[in-house]
Motif scaffolding. Structure first.
Motif, PDB file in Angstrom:
ATOM      1  N   MET A   1       0.830  -1.188   0.000  1.00 46.68           N
ATOM      2  CA  MET A   1       0.000   0.000   0.000  1.00 46.68           C
ATOM      3  C   MET A   1       0.880   1.260   0.000  1.00 46.68           C
ATOM      4  O   MET A   1       1.928   1.283   0.625  1.00 46.68           O
ATOM      5  CB  MET A   1      -0.890  -0.013   1.238  1.00 46.68           C
ATOM      6  N   ILE A   2       0.407   2.300  -0.702  1.00 47.89           N
ATOM      7  CA  ILE A   2       1.178   3.550  -0.783  1.00 47.89           C
ATOM      8  C   ILE A   2       0.533   4.619   0.109  1.00 47.89           C
ATOM      9  O   ILE A   2      -0.679   4.815   0.051  1.00 47.89           O
ATOM     10  CB  ILE A   2       1.213   4.081  -2.238  1.00 47.89           C
ATOM     11  N   HIS A   3       1.356   5.284   0.909  1.00 44.05           N
ATOM     12  CA  HIS A   3       0.855   6.319   1.822  1.00 44.05           C
ATOM     13  C   HIS A   3       1.247   7.702   1.319  1.00 44.05           C
ATOM     14  O   HIS A   3       2.408   7.928   0.983  1.00 44.05           O
ATOM     15  CB  HIS A   3       1.416   6.092   3.226  1.00 44.05           C
ATOM     16  N   VAL A   4       0.265   8.602   1.287  1.00 43.02           N
ATOM     17  CA  VAL A   4       0.512   9.968   0.801  1.00 43.02           C
ATOM     18  C   VAL A   4       0.102  10.974   1.867  1.00 43.02           C
ATOM     19  O   VAL A   4      -0.677  10.655   2.773  1.00 43.02           O
ATOM     20  CB  VAL A   4      -0.258  10.244  -0.511  1.00 43.02           C
ATOM     21  N   SER A   5       0.638  12.209   1.728  1.00 45.66           N
ATOM     22  CA  SER A   5       0.337  13.237   2.728  1.00 45.66           C
ATOM     23  C   SER A   5      -0.680  14.251   2.228  1.00 45.66           C
ATOM     24  O   SER A   5      -1.235  15.014   3.009  1.00 45.66           O
ATOM     25  CB  SER A   5       1.622  13.960   3.139  1.00 45.66           C
ATOM     26  N   ASP A   6      -0.935  14.296   0.916  1.00 41.36           N
ATOM     27  CA  ASP A   6      -1.903  15.256   0.380  1.00 41.36           C
ATOM     28  C   ASP A   6      -2.434  14.763  -0.959  1.00 41.36           C
ATOM     29  O   ASP A   6      -1.900  13.825  -1.551  1.00 41.36           O
ATOM     30  CB  ASP A   6      -1.242  16.634   0.214  1.00 41.36           C
TER      31      ASP A   6
END
Ligand code: TXA
Ligand code: MG
Length: 350
Positions: free
Chosen positions: A71-76
């Motif tokens: 899974m890829i985690h993003v901040s915005d």
């Protein structure tokens, strides 16, 4: 001389992340290292999503099957759009749910080297600060050895990964305790029930969501779409049996059982349990937030009890109950019983 790989543990405040410590962890990410970090669901073991070597290293240290994507985690949202294709018509709904404990499967943009991608924006100041300071999306599965219960605090992660990752961030225990809910935004099929109840997803998108047997943990799909859909998952080392009958009937059913057994269940049921059983309480039966919050911690604790086998009880599948039951079915490897005859048959097999 033998080289010893040192893991650095960084205590970082959940409410006011110290920038200097975030920079240390972000430097590790930027230079291709692995960092265990907290999220509101469970702890993740992360690296730069565009670094192939680091990504391969995550598979190696987790012992994760290669066909189970990270899974890829993003901040915005801007970062999210650089990784995946999000239809404009869903932006309002996504804006209501992110940051939060839900991941979306979408078509991937070029550059990631795969066709589809599962993404989320964690609702955790430390996770968001780390992604921002790293200035790159972070690929991160849950911080556990493949098939084992997920980490919900830094001690769990240390047990699994001490000496195998560069940094472990310690920000206390994860608020939710089970992984995010995963929704395929292209088909609106639920991929994994989790910390965001399905009715909240349906409310945000204004449409019904399909819940297949596999996402309830009842059937195994051929392809590894979400964790545990194909593989055994979350399992303690000792045999765990899932009781599916009425809670009140269990204490009498287990009377006279031979061996030391552990019981993992609601406070109400723990109080009624045989006095010589090892009881691990999850929370009140009326409080699914607490049950979910404590579930992995108690599954990890089971293996430290020295019991011969363990019994867990069942919950309703409304709200968070769907995610809780999905985890329990997998953790028990589908070994279920509703009466003494079935339990005896299971015990005969260990
Ligand atoms: O709460 C969570 O989601 C935690 C925290 C760390 O964010 N992460 C997590 O990661 O649970 P993991 O890898 O244990 O579970 C995510 C699952 C993968 O196992 C995979 O099956 C599914 O999401 N997934 C990832 N990429 C996918 C894709 N392209 N298509 C379908 N499913 C995908
Ligand atoms: Mg996992």
């Amino acid at each position: 001389m033998k080289l010893v790989f040192m893991t650095r543990v960084l205590k970082i405040s959940e409410t006011r992340p110290q920038a200097a410590k975030i920079r240390v962890a972000a430097r590790a990410i930027r230079s291709g290292g692995l960092v265990v970090f907290p999220t509101e669901t469970v702890y993740g073991i992360g690296c730069d999503a565009y670094n192939k070597k680091a990504t391969a290293e995550i598979y190696r240290v987790k012992g994760r099957p290669p066909d189970n994507p990270l899974m890829i985690h993003v901040s915005d949202m801007e970062m999210a759009r650089r990784v995946g294709r999000f239809p404009r018509r869903y932006e309002d709904a996504i804006g209501k749910l992110w940051p939060g404990p839900v991941a979306f499967v979408v078509d991937a943009q070029k550059g990631l080297g795969r066709k589809e991608v599962s993404m989320r924006m964690p609702d955790h100041k430390v996770a968001l600060a780390l992604i921002r300071a790293s200035n790159t999306p972070i690929a991160a599965p849950s911080a556990n050895i493949s098939k084992k219960p997920s980490s919900t605090n830094a001690d769990h992660a240390l047990m699994y990964f001490d000496g195998k990752v560069d940094v472990i961030i310690d920000s206390g225990s994860s608020m939710k305790g089970i992984e995010s809910t995963i929704l395929d935004l292209r088909t609106f099929a639920l991929q994994r029930p989790g910390a965001l109840p399905v009715n909240e997803l349906e409310r945000a998108f204004g449409r019904r969501i399909r819940i297949g047997r596999a996402s309830r943990g009842l059937a195994e799909s051929k392809r590894a779409i979400a964790p545990g859909m194909k593989y055994r998952h979350y399992a303690p080392a000792m045999p765990l049996f899932l009781y599916t009958g009425k809670a009140e009937k269990l204490p009498r059913m287990v009377s006279g059982l031979k061996g030391i057994f552990a019981f993992i269940g609601s406070y109400e049921s723990c109080r009624r349990m045989r006095k010589d059983a090892i009881v691990l309480g999850l929370g009140s039966r009326r409080d699914y937030d607490a049950i979910a919050h404590n579930l992995f911690d108690r599954l990890i604790e089971l293996d430290r009890t020295g019991a011969d086998f363990a019994i867990a009880e069942s919950y309703g599948e409304e709200g968070l109950g769907l995610g809780i039951m999905n985890r329990l079915r997998k953790a028990s490897n589908h070994r279920q019983f509703s009466n003494r005859r079935e339990l005896d048959a299971l015990l005969a097999g260990i």
